[in-house]
Each structure stands twice: as C-alpha cells, then as structure tokens.
Design an enzyme around this catalytic site. Structure first.
Site, short mmCIF file in Angstrom:
data_model
loop_
_atom_site.label_atom_id
_atom_site.label_comp_id
_atom_site.label_asym_id
_atom_site.label_seq_id
_atom_site.Cartn_x
_atom_site.Cartn_y
_atom_site.Cartn_z
N LYS A 219 0.83 -1.20 0.00
CA LYS A 219 0.00 0.00 0.00
C LYS A 219 0.87 1.26 0.00
O LYS A 219 0.69 2.16 -0.79
CB LYS A 219 -0.92 -0.02 1.23
CG LYS A 219 -1.78 1.20 1.36
CD LYS A 219 -2.74 1.10 2.53
CE LYS A 219 -3.40 2.45 2.75
NZ LYS A 219 -4.36 2.46 3.85
N GLU A 225 10.46 -4.76 4.55
CA GLU A 225 10.56 -6.16 4.14
C GLU A 225 10.21 -6.33 2.66
O GLU A 225 10.91 -7.01 1.90
CB GLU A 225 9.59 -7.04 4.96
CG GLU A 225 9.90 -7.12 6.43
CD GLU A 225 9.09 -6.12 7.25
OE1 GLU A 225 8.92 -4.96 6.81
OE2 GLU A 225 8.64 -6.51 8.35
N GLY A 281 -4.83 -1.57 4.78
CA GLY A 281 -4.03 -2.69 4.27
C GLY A 281 -4.69 -4.04 4.53
O GLY A 281 -4.73 -4.91 3.67
N ARG A 282 -5.21 -4.22 5.75
CA ARG A 282 -5.77 -5.54 6.09
C ARG A 282 -7.14 -5.78 5.48
O ARG A 282 -7.73 -6.85 5.69
CB ARG A 282 -5.79 -5.72 7.62
CG ARG A 282 -6.46 -4.60 8.39
CD ARG A 282 -6.14 -4.73 9.89
NE ARG A 282 -6.57 -3.57 10.67
CZ ARG A 282 -5.85 -2.48 10.83
NH1 ARG A 282 -4.67 -2.37 10.25
NH2 ARG A 282 -6.30 -1.48 11.58
N GLU A 369 -4.87 -6.58 14.68
CA GLU A 369 -4.31 -5.28 14.31
C GLU A 369 -5.40 -4.21 14.41
O GLU A 369 -5.13 -3.05 14.71
CB GLU A 369 -3.71 -5.33 12.88
CG GLU A 369 -2.83 -4.13 12.56
CD GLU A 369 -1.96 -4.34 11.32
OE1 GLU A 369 -0.78 -4.68 11.46
OE2 GLU A 369 -2.47 -4.15 10.21
N HIS A 400 -6.02 -33.17 17.40
CA HIS A 400 -4.90 -34.00 17.84
C HIS A 400 -3.75 -33.14 18.35
O HIS A 400 -2.62 -33.62 18.47
CB HIS A 400 -4.45 -34.91 16.70
CG HIS A 400 -5.56 -35.79 16.24
ND1 HIS A 400 -5.82 -37.01 16.80
CD2 HIS A 400 -6.53 -35.58 15.31
CE1 HIS A 400 -6.89 -37.54 16.23
NE2 HIS A 400 -7.34 -36.70 15.32
N LYS A 526 9.00 -0.78 13.55
CA LYS A 526 9.44 -0.62 12.16
C LYS A 526 10.56 0.41 12.09
O LYS A 526 11.57 0.23 11.43
CB LYS A 526 8.29 -0.07 11.30
CG LYS A 526 7.32 -1.08 10.78
CD LYS A 526 6.46 -0.37 9.73
CE LYS A 526 5.20 -1.09 9.41
NZ LYS A 526 4.33 -0.34 8.53
#
Ligand code: F6P
Length: 562
Positions: A219, A225, A281-282, A369, A400, A526
């Site tokens: 965005k 990263e 963004g999410r 977030e 399990h 960040k």
C-alpha cells in the site's frame, strides 16, 4: 462515534456485569437448557443464492436475558450509527483522517455513488474502483490466455506475490481457499513476505525468470521487508534472465497507492494497479491487492468473491438494528460477552475445511491489528478489555494438538467451528468423516462427561482403579462454540465469510469505542528496525551480544533516543 457516558458506567454494561457474576456463581449447564426452541432462537440462516449460510450460536453461555442485555448494549453504544457512517464513507479513521471504505471495492451496483469523506473532502470512489477492476480483468485475461509474453516471448507459468501483512495474508489465504477454482489458468502461485532471505530463496529456486511474473504489493511502497524482497527479486531476475532493464516491465507489476514509489522502483505506470488511502491494508484484497487471486482463479471467480462479500455487507447494513438477526453483530456480541464479562482472553477459529487453513492467520491481522487498542476515540485510556487473541488451525488436525486444553484445561476458550455442508473433493465418505468430527467436537464441548457416566464406563474395573481414574476422565462440558455452516466453499461463500468477520471486528470496535482502522502500535518497531540496521551488519557480534542477553553498545545508544 464517541460515547458520552464511559462504557463501563452504562447501565447496559452494569447489567451484564451482574449477569456474569450470577453465571459465575451458578454455571450454566448447556446440555440441560438445550431444546429445539433454543436452537431456533439462537440460530440464523441466510438465504444465499447457493443455499443456506447457517450460524448456530445456541451452544453459547447465554440465555434469553443475557442476549437481550447484549442487544441493549449494542443500542446504547450506537453500533448501528458507527456501521452506517463507516459503510457510508465518512472519515471514521480519525487518527489518519480517512474513510474506511473497503466495502465500496465490492459494491456491485453499477449506478452506485459512494463517497469517501477523507481529509480532502467528499469524492465518489466508484469510477476509480471500476477503472481498476477493468484494468485487472484486461491484465489477468492476457496473462491467463498467454497473450501476455515475457522478455523471451514465453507465456507466464508462475506468479510471485511479494508483500507482507495485508498485502500478503489476504491474497495468500484466498489463493489457498480457492485453489479448486485456480486450476483452469495453469498458473502456479507463490507468496513471499518474510524479510528472512530464506523465504525468497526457496521460491526463486522453483521458478524460471523467463516465465515468472512478480507482483510487488505494498500500500505504502515503503515497507522495509517488501522493498528488500522486491529489490532482491529484481536483481535475481536481471542476473538470471540475461535481459536488460527494459525486460522488467514485462515481469514486474505493482499494487499500491504510491505511484511515485513504484516508478522509482522501475515499474511501468501502465503496470501499476492503484488503490487508495481509504482502503486499510488488512482490508485490501477486494481491490488491486487481489490481483494474484484474480490471476489464479480468473476475474469471473474474483468477482463472485466480491459478490459474496457484498451479500454480507448488505445483510450487515439491513439488519444492524436487530441484534438477533445480524450475523456479524451476533458474533461481535458473543465475543464481547466472553471477553469483557467472562474473562476469556482468546478466541479460536477452527475451520473444518482444509481450503481455509490460512483463515486463522488472516483473521489474526484482521482482528488483532484492528482491535488491539487501549485508547478510546476520545483519546482516553480504556478501563476494559478490547481485542481478543485470535488463533486456530483446521480441524481435524487441531483435535490432535490443542483440543485437549479446550476440553479439559482451565481456560475459557470460545470457538468458532466452520464447515462446508458439501465437500469439493472425493472420496466424499471422507467429507462425511470430517463433518462427523465437526458435529462430535461441538457436542462433546457442550455435553462433557459427568462423573456418573465416567464411572458407568469403567464399571468392570476394580473399584480402587475406578476411583483413581474417574477425576481424570470427567469433562466439565458447557464449553461454548458457534457453528457456521456454508453450502460449499465457492468464491461467493468465501467472500461472505471473510466479510462477516471484518464486520464482527467493526461492531466490536464500535462497542469498545476504539478506532479499528489505524495501527500505530506497529510503527515504533518498524522505525527501530531501520535505525538499528547499521548495528547488525556484523552478524557474529550480534549473535554473541544476544547470547549474552545484551545488545551491542551502538544499538543501545540508538535505542536511548526513543
Ligand atoms: O504491519 C503494519 C502494516 O502497515 C499493515 O497494516 C500492512 O498490512 C502491512 O504493514 C504492509 O504494509 P504495506 O502494504 O504498505 O507494505
């Protein structure tokens, strides 16, 4: 929307505190209250074009009175007003001066006008959305049909999406969820998010530069990263393709709000798919960030996913004033009940659908977030619990692994069980096994196993042994769960499911009087990571300092500035 009376001072809140105290004193026995009427009262069925979308919330620790009290809390906190303002395009993300209009990305009305009252005033967002959808259709059809050629005139076989957080989790989850619909295009999809170069290296090992399309999804186009991975992928492409810089335009496209950043990276503006600051963004996979999904499943399926989300948006808006009719609000209120009144810390998402294996990870960002906040909309510290810890794994695997703790541990863990009525893949007897486990687990959580039953099961054992084993074999039962059953995992149902959870998060934020659309909490780390970069160039020294439980002196000097 802000509240004049502090949340915990509202009579509707206090009534719930009182009900919770009573419930703690006299725990509810879910099995003994379960009747067909209760199931009718506490379940909803939405009529989708593909069949019923069922939500059975009868196995939750609520009675009619608590349910009414929760409904009154929704009214008192004006959830409906917040929802209408948000979906109507007001600048509800106050700390960033933006609207939160991802619902417009899936608005399917050709005549719709939806305004985003951002810092710059009101604008109709629909023409831009339609333009980008048309651009996505044109591009995806060219790539899928083979009309789009790489630098050596070959068709694309692989797509590598480079992004992180919302620029990764949504498309990665969706491509896995809709894998059945992705076989027609013949494209292999890969997702790189982690800055750990291993992630990139292991994908690049699998692909051929001449037939690979890289999507740089960011965005902001400033995320450390993503830019590091994008630069490394570009260098790898130039080195291994033997092609010059001009070939980049045929192998790299970008999804971003930042045109300048994309251009500086060397992306042809014609290959940039735009979105806007009013798309968080999410919540971005419904627009340009969904390009990898559309490449994989085709634009028609992508639009069916939008249709499904839009179906849930309309349901949400139409029923938001009726807590017992509105699926996202039901989930939100149950979550508030457990989180704020019964002290649950976490919430488990358990899809009995392998295709939804990444849904819990996706919902971690969507929910945590968004609602991981401790300051209310008026800038005051909250004195109540907000967002839950979201976690989960697909069934039956989870059974399990961690189900033991849900059944017999000491923590209250409300669970959402999700399953498709109909499976996609043979052998279908195995789908029946899956569904029988789904039903068995929700029933076992509810019913538990009493001392009398345990003793009866062991009636042939010597008494001393029976006495010793009995306490270990008792299940308390009355562990809450909600069952969500959709007809089959189609793009439409998938879109509806994800939108349902997005709206649950919004409704909870409205009750808690917090802003679910910013994420300042991740900014500090960040910035520190960028500032600390020069200190970690000597990897051996960093490892030694870390092992000694210390950080290097340069790093500690940098951190003192914070
Ligand atoms: O982690 C913070 C965050 O801003 C998320 O909200 C976002 O989805 C992610 O980073 C990636 O951001 P971008 O799409 O700008 O690269």
């Amino acid at each position: 929307m802000t509240q004049q009376t502090p949340l915990t001072e509202l009579p509707e809140w206090k009534a719930l505190v009182e009900s919770a105290a009573q419930l703690k004193k006299a725990p509810m026995n879910l099995t003994s209250v379960m009747t067909p009427e209760r199931v009718r009262e506490f379940s909803l069925s939405l009529d989708t074009p593909e069949g019923p979308f069922l939500v059975d919330f009868s196995k939750n620790l609520v009675d009619a009175e608590v349910w009414q009290q929760l409904g009154r809390l929704a009214e008192a906190t004006k959830v409906a007003t917040t929802v209408r303002r948000t979906l109507g395009g007001e600048a509800v993300n106050r700390t960033e001066g933006r609207a939160a209009l991802h619902t417009a990305l899936r608005c399917r009305d050709p005549a719709a006008v939806v305004s985003a009252a951002g810092a710059g005033g009101a604008d109709d967002v629909m023409p831009g959305i339609r333009r980008v959808l048309a651009q996505m259709r044109d591009f995806t059809e060219r790539v899928r049909s083979g009309a789009w050629r790489g630098h050596s005139d070959q068709t694309m076989t692989d797509v590598v999406n480079i992004g992180i957080g919302g620029s990764d989790l949504g498309p990665a989850m969706a491509c896995q969820a809709l894998a059945h619909y992705g076989h027609s295009g013949g494209l292999r999809m890969h997702f790189i998010s982690n800055v750990d170069p291993t992630h990139l290296a292991e994908v690049l090992r699998l692909v051929n530069p001449a037939t690979t399309l890289f999507i740089i999804a960011s965005k902001t186009f400033t995320t450390q990263e993503t830019l590091a991975n994008a630069r490394a992928a570009k260098a790898w492409f130039l080195e291994h393709s033997g092609a010059g810089e001009a070939a980049v335009a045929k192998h790299f496209v970008a999804l971003s709000t930042n045109q300048r950043g994309c251009q500086e990276f060397g992306i042809d503006p014609a290959n940039m798919f735009e979105f806007w600051d009013w798309v968080g963004g999410r919540f971005s996979m419904w627009g340009a960030v969904g390009l990898s999904i559309a490449l994989f499943v085709g634009m028609d399926h992508f639009e069916q996913m939008l249709d499904g989300a839009n179906f849930m948006d309309r349901h949400f808006l139409e029923t938001i004033d009726q807590p017992s009719k509105c699926v996202p609000l039901v989930l939100a209120l149950l979550g508030v009940w457990y989180n704020n009144f019964l002290d649950a810390q976490t919430h488990a998402i358990l899809p009995y659908d392998q295709y939804l294996a990444r849904l819990p990870a996706y919902l971690q960002q969507c929910d945590m977030e968004s609602n991981g906040k401790s300051t209310n909309l008026d800038g005051q510290k909250v004195d109540y619990s907000t967002g839950s810890i979201i976690w989960g794994e697909p069934g039956t695997n989870g059974q399990h692994a961690f189900f033991q703790l849900i059944h017999q541990g000491t923590k209250l863990i409300p669970c959402d069980f999700l399953a498709p009525a109909q499976g996609i893949n043979p052998p279908f007897e195995q789908h029946e096994l899956l569904l029988s486990n789904f039903l068995a687990q929700t029933a076992a959580l509810m019913m538990g196993k009493s001392e009398a039953q345990v003793r009866a099961d062991m009636k042939n054992l010597p008494e001393a042994e029976r006495d010793a084993l009995t306490p270990h074999r008792i299940f308390a039962g009355s562990k809450p769960s909600t069952s969500i059953v959709y007809p089959k995992l189609t793009p439409f149902q998938f879109g509806s499911l994800v939108a349902m959870y997005e709206h649950k998060v919004l409704a909870q934020a409205a009750i808690w009087n917090i802003n679910p659309f910013d994420q300042w909490g991740v900014e500090l780390g960040k910035k520190m990571a960028n500032d600390l970069l020069p200190c970690v160039q000597d990897a051996v020294r960093v490892a030694a300092a870390t092992a000694a439980g210390d950080i290097c002196p340069e790093a500690s000097k940098i951190l003192q500035q914070y």
